[in-house]
Write an enzyme that holds these catalytic residues in place. Structure first.
Site, short mmCIF file in Angstrom:
data_model
loop_
_atom_site.label_atom_id
_atom_site.label_comp_id
_atom_site.label_asym_id
_atom_site.label_seq_id
_atom_site.Cartn_x
_atom_site.Cartn_y
_atom_site.Cartn_z
CB CYS A 59 -4.32 -46.29 -79.25
SG CYS A 59 -3.27 -44.73 -79.43
CB CYS A 109 0.14 -44.37 -76.98
SG CYS A 109 -1.42 -44.63 -76.00
CB CYS A 156 -1.00 -42.32 -80.83
SG CYS A 156 -1.30 -41.65 -79.02
CE LYS A 168 -6.87 -39.24 -77.12
NZ LYS A 168 -6.29 -40.52 -77.15
NE ARG A 226 -0.95 -38.83 -72.21
CZ ARG A 226 -0.92 -37.69 -72.82
NH1 ARG A 226 0.18 -36.84 -72.73
NH2 ARG A 226 -1.74 -37.26 -74.03
NE ARG A 240 -0.92 -39.33 -76.20
CZ ARG A 240 0.29 -40.37 -75.89
NH1 ARG A 240 1.32 -40.35 -76.67
NH2 ARG A 240 0.26 -41.11 -74.74
CE LYS A 276 -9.36 -39.56 -74.24
NZ LYS A 276 -8.41 -40.63 -74.43
CB SER A 278 -7.42 -40.47 -65.89
OG SER A 278 -6.73 -39.51 -66.89
CE1 TYR A 314 -10.50 -44.86 -66.30
CE2 TYR A 314 -11.01 -42.78 -66.84
CZ TYR A 314 -10.24 -43.86 -67.12
OH TYR A 314 -9.37 -43.86 -68.43
#
Ligand code: PBG
Length: 324
Positions: free
Chosen positions: A120, A122, A130, A195, A205, A217, A248, A274, A313
């Protein structure tokens, strides 16, 4: 059979009986752990909105890779914070770029750890979008060529899987094409096929310093309201040569994961993003929930819905729980 002949509680009596009839199981082998790589030397910085997640410099990766492998985790996905950004994201495909260096270091120190790269722009563009901007719009076709260069540079550095997350139309075909032309026909494409333009990406971010400077986005990521469009996106990516289809975020999109699992025969991945992680951690810190149990239940639900692969994560703590 009805009560009293049939009593579902018979198999709930103890742990051994419950696990005998368990339908869904998690294993560390199915997780991909995200790593944020930053410039400099000798640094590990905790991301404030993601307790337990660290951004680290390239020299730290050997140690990190060993820890992951010792937990039974075989996969990472890399995100980079470049030293400098420009309008066209040149740092994303620089030969000595942050991700290219990170791949080489990981392959050098722990060759059996599989490295997926996020493809990507971004994190590398000064404006944080992006793709490249033409008249303040992200230009699809101009971005494709650059993304192909990014994927190729990752493959040249030794990436095992490339994962385009930009949501430009036609990127899977473009990336497949350039990889094949350069003898990387064995490198799979894990497409962020579905996505959504989601508010759950907030902490990422901050971690990757890639919030758009202006606008949002929604011009390229999907509308959270749409299911049929998700199937169209996935069909396009299959036809363009994707090897794995990703959904996602995860927990708010279990219906999408489940639909994709039914409609396609490719492996399905889901990204527990996240914000999903941050919410569990924050409520845990307040003592309002048991964060380990909520993490385990969330990951189980994502797998139960149909995801074979989960990017999370929480991979380390979940692996520790699974390893006892
Ligand atoms: C890059 C990218 C993003 C995430 C993964 N790849 C950010 C975004 O699209 O805004 C988000 C991951 C997360 O929130 O954990 N485009």
């Amino acid at each position: 059979m009805v009560f009293p002949e049939y009593r579902p509680r018979r198999f709930r009596r103890n742990a051994q009986l419950r696990s005998l009839i368990r339908e869904t199981r998690l294993s560390p082998e199915q997780f991909i752990y995200p790593l944020f790589i930053m410039p400099g030397k000798g640094k590990r910085e905790e991301v404030s909105s993601m307790p337990g997640v660290f951004r680290m410099t390239v020299d730290q990766l050997g140690r990190e890779a060993k820890e992951l492998r010792s937990l039974g985790l075989n996969h990472v996905i890399l995100f980079g914070l470049p030293e400098t950004k420009d309008p066209v994201g040149s740092g994303a495909h620089a030969k000595d770029g942050i991700i290219q260096k990170a791949i080489k270091e990981l392959k050098n120190k722990e060759p059996e750890l599989m490295v997926t790269t996020d493809v990507c722009l971004c994190e590398y563009t000064s404006h944080g979008h992006c793709g490249v901007l033409i008249n303040k719009q992200v230009d699809n076709d101009a971005t494709l060529e650059i993304l192909a260069q990014v994927a190729l540079s990752h493959a040249k550095a030794g990436a095992d899987i490339v994962a385009p997350s930009d949501m430009m139309d036609g990127r899977v075909a473009e990336i497949r094409g350039i990889l094949d032309e350069n003898d990387f026909d064995m490198v799979p494409v894990m497409s962020y096929a579905v996505k959504y333009a989601s508010a759950f990406y907030g902490p990422f971010r901050d971690a990757a310093e890639c919030a758009p400077q202006e606008g949002d986005r929604q011009g390229y990521q999907m509308d959270p309201a749409n299911v049929r469009e998700a199937l169209r996106e996935a069909t396009l990516d299959v036809d363009e040569g994707a090897d794995i289809l990703m959904v996602k975020p995860a927990i708010a999109y279990l219906d999408i994961i489940s639909r994709l699992r039914e409609e396609f025969d490719l492996p399905i991945a889901a990204y527990q993003v996240s914000g999903e992680y941050a919410m569990i951690k924050a409520a845990g810190q307040k003592g309002w929930i048991d964060p380990d149990r909520v993490m385990a239940e969330s990951l189980l639900a994502i797998h139960r819905a149909g995801a074979d692969i989960i990017i999370t994560y929480g991979a380390k703590e979940m692996a520790r729980m699974l390893n006892g």
